[in-house]
Motif scaffolding. Structure first.
Motif, PDB file in Angstrom:
ATOM      1  N   VAL A  84       0.923  -1.080   0.140  1.00  0.00           N
ATOM      2  CA  VAL A  84       0.242  -0.487  -0.069  1.00  0.00           C
ATOM      3  C   VAL A  84       0.441   1.425  -0.284  1.00  0.00           C
ATOM      4  N   VAL A  85       0.367   1.960  -0.531  1.00  0.00           N
ATOM      5  CA  VAL A  85       1.161   3.556  -0.642  1.00  0.00           C
ATOM      6  C   VAL A  85       0.063   5.002  -0.195  1.00  0.00           C
ATOM      7  N   VAL A  86       0.224   5.559   0.959  1.00  0.00           N
ATOM      8  CA  VAL A  86      -0.128   6.591   1.158  1.00  0.00           C
ATOM      9  C   VAL A  86      -0.135   8.015   0.974  1.00  0.00           C
ATOM     10  N   THR A  87      -0.052   8.147   0.059  1.00  0.00           N
ATOM     11  CA  THR A  87       0.816   9.848  -0.016  1.00  0.00           C
ATOM     12  C   THR A  87      -0.211  10.975   0.312  1.00  0.00           C
ATOM     13  N   VAL A  88       0.127  11.616   1.398  1.00  0.00           N
ATOM     14  CA  VAL A  88      -0.030  12.541   2.029  1.00  0.00           C
ATOM     15  C   VAL A  88       0.182  13.883   0.637  1.00  0.00           C
ATOM     16  N   LYS A  89      -1.096  15.037   0.848  1.00  0.00           N
ATOM     17  CA  LYS A  89      -0.694  15.875   0.311  1.00  0.00           C
ATOM     18  C   LYS A  89      -0.259  15.843  -1.696  1.00  0.00           C
ATOM     19  N   GLY A  90       0.956  15.874  -1.489  1.00  0.00           N
ATOM     20  CA  GLY A  90       1.853  15.142  -2.752  1.00  0.00           C
ATOM     21  C   GLY A  90       1.853  16.318  -3.745  1.00  0.00           C
ATOM     22  N   ASP A  91       1.507  17.155  -3.700  1.00  0.00           N
ATOM     23  CA  ASP A  91       1.776  18.887  -4.998  1.00  0.00           C
ATOM     24  C   ASP A  91       2.900  19.052  -5.510  1.00  0.00           C
ATOM     25  N   ALA A  92       3.916  18.154  -4.739  1.00  0.00           N
ATOM     26  CA  ALA A  92       5.377  19.235  -4.658  1.00  0.00           C
ATOM     27  C   ALA A  92       5.990  17.800  -5.980  1.00  0.00           C
ATOM     28  N   LEU A  93       4.809  16.561  -6.192  1.00  0.00           N
ATOM     29  CA  LEU A  93       5.703  15.603  -6.922  1.00  0.00           C
ATOM     30  C   LEU A  93       5.135  15.567  -8.105  1.00  0.00           C
ATOM     31  N   GLY A  94       5.804  15.252  -9.141  1.00  0.00           N
ATOM     32  CA  GLY A  94       6.013  15.110  -9.984  1.00  0.00           C
ATOM     33  C   GLY A  94       5.005  14.092 -11.420  1.00  0.00           C
ATOM     34  N   ALA A  95       4.763  14.358 -12.696  1.00  0.00           N
ATOM     35  CA  ALA A  95       3.883  13.122 -13.437  1.00  0.00           C
ATOM     36  C   ALA A  95       4.851  11.668 -13.167  1.00  0.00           C
ATOM     37  N   ASP A  96       5.415  11.535 -13.112  1.00  0.00           N
ATOM     38  CA  ASP A  96       6.760  10.402 -13.069  1.00  0.00           C
ATOM     39  C   ASP A  96       6.408   9.767 -11.364  1.00  0.00           C
ATOM     40  N   TYR A  97       6.494  10.139 -10.113  1.00  0.00           N
ATOM     41  CA  TYR A  97       5.986   9.460  -9.394  1.00  0.00           C
ATOM     42  C   TYR A  97       4.588   8.629  -9.042  1.00  0.00           C
ATOM     43  N   TRP A  98       3.349   9.975  -9.807  1.00  0.00           N
ATOM     44  CA  TRP A  98       2.119   8.479  -9.932  1.00  0.00           C
ATOM     45  C   TRP A  98       2.375   7.950 -10.676  1.00  0.00           C
ATOM     46  N   GLU A  99       3.052   8.122 -12.299  1.00  0.00           N
ATOM     47  CA  GLU A  99       3.390   6.642 -13.045  1.00  0.00           C
ATOM     48  C   GLU A  99       3.891   5.444 -12.298  1.00  0.00           C
ATOM     49  N   ALA A 100       4.590   5.890 -11.308  1.00  0.00           N
ATOM     50  CA  ALA A 100       5.940   4.824 -10.689  1.00  0.00           C
ATOM     51  C   ALA A 100       4.714   3.906  -9.967  1.00  0.00           C
ATOM     52  N   LEU A 101       3.790   4.891  -9.149  1.00  0.00           N
ATOM     53  CA  LEU A 101       2.349   4.348  -8.089  1.00  0.00           C
ATOM     54  C   LEU A 101       2.011   3.123  -9.279  1.00  0.00           C
ATOM     55  N   ASP A 102       1.059   3.808 -10.381  1.00  0.00           N
ATOM     56  CA  ASP A 102      -0.224   3.017 -10.804  1.00  0.00           C
ATOM     57  C   ASP A 102       0.737   1.320 -11.369  1.00  0.00           C
ATOM     58  N   ALA A 103       2.779   1.915 -11.679  1.00  0.00           N
ATOM     59  CA  ALA A 103       3.329   0.501 -12.343  1.00  0.00           C
ATOM     60  C   ALA A 103       3.489  -0.445 -10.837  1.00  0.00           C
ATOM     61  N   SER A 104       3.472   0.325  -9.931  1.00  0.00           N
ATOM     62  CA  SER A 104       3.854  -0.689  -8.761  1.00  0.00           C
ATOM     63  C   SER A 104       3.294  -1.621  -8.074  1.00  0.00           C
ATOM     64  N   GLY A 105       1.716  -1.678  -9.146  1.00  0.00           N
ATOM     65  CA  GLY A 105       0.946  -2.229  -8.002  1.00  0.00           C
ATOM     66  C   GLY A 105       0.167  -2.130  -7.260  1.00  0.00           C
ATOM     67  N   ALA A 106       0.567  -1.288  -6.708  1.00  0.00           N
ATOM     68  CA  ALA A 106       0.053  -1.847  -4.707  1.00  0.00           C
ATOM     69  C   ALA A 106      -1.055  -0.421  -4.805  1.00  0.00           C
ATOM     70  N   ARG A 107      -1.435  -1.295  -3.694  1.00  0.00           N
ATOM     71  CA  ARG A 107      -2.899   0.058  -3.219  1.00  0.00           C
ATOM     72  C   ARG A 107      -2.496   1.399  -3.347  1.00  0.00           C
ATOM     73  N   GLN A 108      -3.826   2.359  -3.696  1.00  0.00           N
ATOM     74  CA  GLN A 108      -2.762   3.374  -2.846  1.00  0.00           C
ATOM     75  C   GLN A 108      -4.062   4.036  -2.334  1.00  0.00           C
ATOM     76  N   LEU A 109      -3.602   5.428  -1.698  1.00  0.00           N
ATOM     77  CA  LEU A 109      -4.351   5.856  -1.205  1.00  0.00           C
ATOM     78  C   LEU A 109      -3.631   8.295  -0.868  1.00  0.00           C
TER      79      LEU A 109
END
Length: 334
Positions: A84-109
């Motif tokens: 599981v990946v819990v991201t708090v706020k995350g507005d300082a992070l770019g598109a590559d981070y969110w793509e890495a999350l999606d590619a990881s297969g982890a549940r997300q919040l």
């Protein structure tokens, strides 16, 4: 055991509080504080390389910092192999981070403890998140109207942080400086109420003037910013502590931290009655004259003030710690 990667801002160590609550219910937690400046050199570099260009209208420093933070967060996702990946706020992070999350297969919040209007979160990123929780009822309603999975999770108090009350005879405010807060504190000071504001936006220390890129300060007694244990001690020992919201529909961390420490909370939100009982657990004010009157009564009748503060503390420990929020997070990422 669920392996949770918590990607959170370094701001006041709230990531540590959330991680601690997750661990107490048995999760294996890795905390990545994505914008932490852990050394003096890194703090100076952030000021000179990333913030200074923006003072002259350039976004080069801001974009460079975003690339750096994003690369570090991506590395944390890859190395952590989380369930599981819990991201708090995350507005300082770019598109590559969110793509890495999606590619990881982890549940997300995605957990937002600020209004979307105050954040720089790409709308495409927001729309593609599988689950979102926010402290803002209005944002939750708007997200649901768009067909997104969104839930309401309140902020909280970390009851595990040790602190020592620092008895004093002032009404204190700890936090950022906004016009309405300045107006209230100036009004109290002008009416002879002993007050003190803590924070780099208020402090007259030359380092804080440099850090905020601002020389002027309002005519309010002030002190430098403090860490959370010190802040908890100051509010616990004060006559009362002010909690002023600025165009916010969610309730800030202070709403729970002040009564949680045993402080008498003076709050400008009558709708706090959904969380605490006004007049018995917290005090609600309508304007600066009302606020000044409550401050003077608290100074004159400490027994009355202490009884309200203690009832507020009991309610907080029973309902409003980070431990109370974890089941809502678990439901949201399921």
């Amino acid at each position: 055991m669920t392996r949770v990667l918590l990607v959170a801002p370094a701001f006041h160590g709230y990531g540590e509080s959330i991680a601690g609550a997750l661990r107490r219910v048995g999760h294996d937690v890795i905390l990545h504080a994505y914008d932490a400046n852990e050394t003096l050199a890194s703090k100076v570099r952030t000021k000179l390389v990333h913030e200074l260009p923006s003072r002259f209208g350039s976004r080069s420093g801001e974009l460079a910092r975003k690339r750096t933070l994003t690369a570090r967060a991506v590395a944390a996702v890859v190395a952590g192999r989380p369930d599981v990946v819990v991201t708090v706020k995350g507005d300082a992070l770019g598109a590559d981070y969110w793509e890495a999350l999606d590619a990881s297969g982890a549940r997300q919040l995605l957990w937002l403890y600020d209004e979307l209007a105050r954040m720089d979160l790409d709308d495409d990123v927001l729309a593609s998140r599988p689950s979102i929780v926010s402290y803002s009822p209005q944002d939750v309603a708007a997200l649901r109207e768009r067909g997104l999975r969104a839930g309401h999770v309140l902020d909280a108090f970390d009851h595990t942080i040790p602190f020592t009350p620092a008895p004093g005879d002032e009404v204190v405010f700890i936090g950022a400086r906004y016009p309405d807060r300045t107006r209230l504190l100036l009004g109290l000071h002008e009416r002879g109420v002993p007050v003190r504001a803590y924070g780099r936006d208020w402090s007259r220390h030359p380092v804080d003037r440099a850090r905020t890129w601002e020389l002027s300060r309002p005519d309010v007694p002030s002190a430098r910013g403090v860490d959370r244990p010190t802040a908890y001690g100051l509010t616990a020992g004060a006559v009362a502590a002010l909690n002023s919201h600025t165009n916010q529909d969610g309730f800030t961390m202070r709403t729970f931290e002040l009564p949680g420490t045993g402080s008498l909370q003076l709050i400008d939100r009558p709708d706090v009655d959904t969380l605490y009982e006004p007049g018995r657990e917290v005090l609600v004010f309508t304007d600066v004259d009302d606020l000044a009157g409550l401050c003077e009564r608290a100074r004159a009748d400490r027994t009355w003030a202490r009884a309200i503060a203690e009832r507020g503390r009991s309610r907080t420990l029973a309902e409003h710690t980070f431990d109370h929020r974890i089941p809502l997070l678990e439901d949201a990422w399921a």
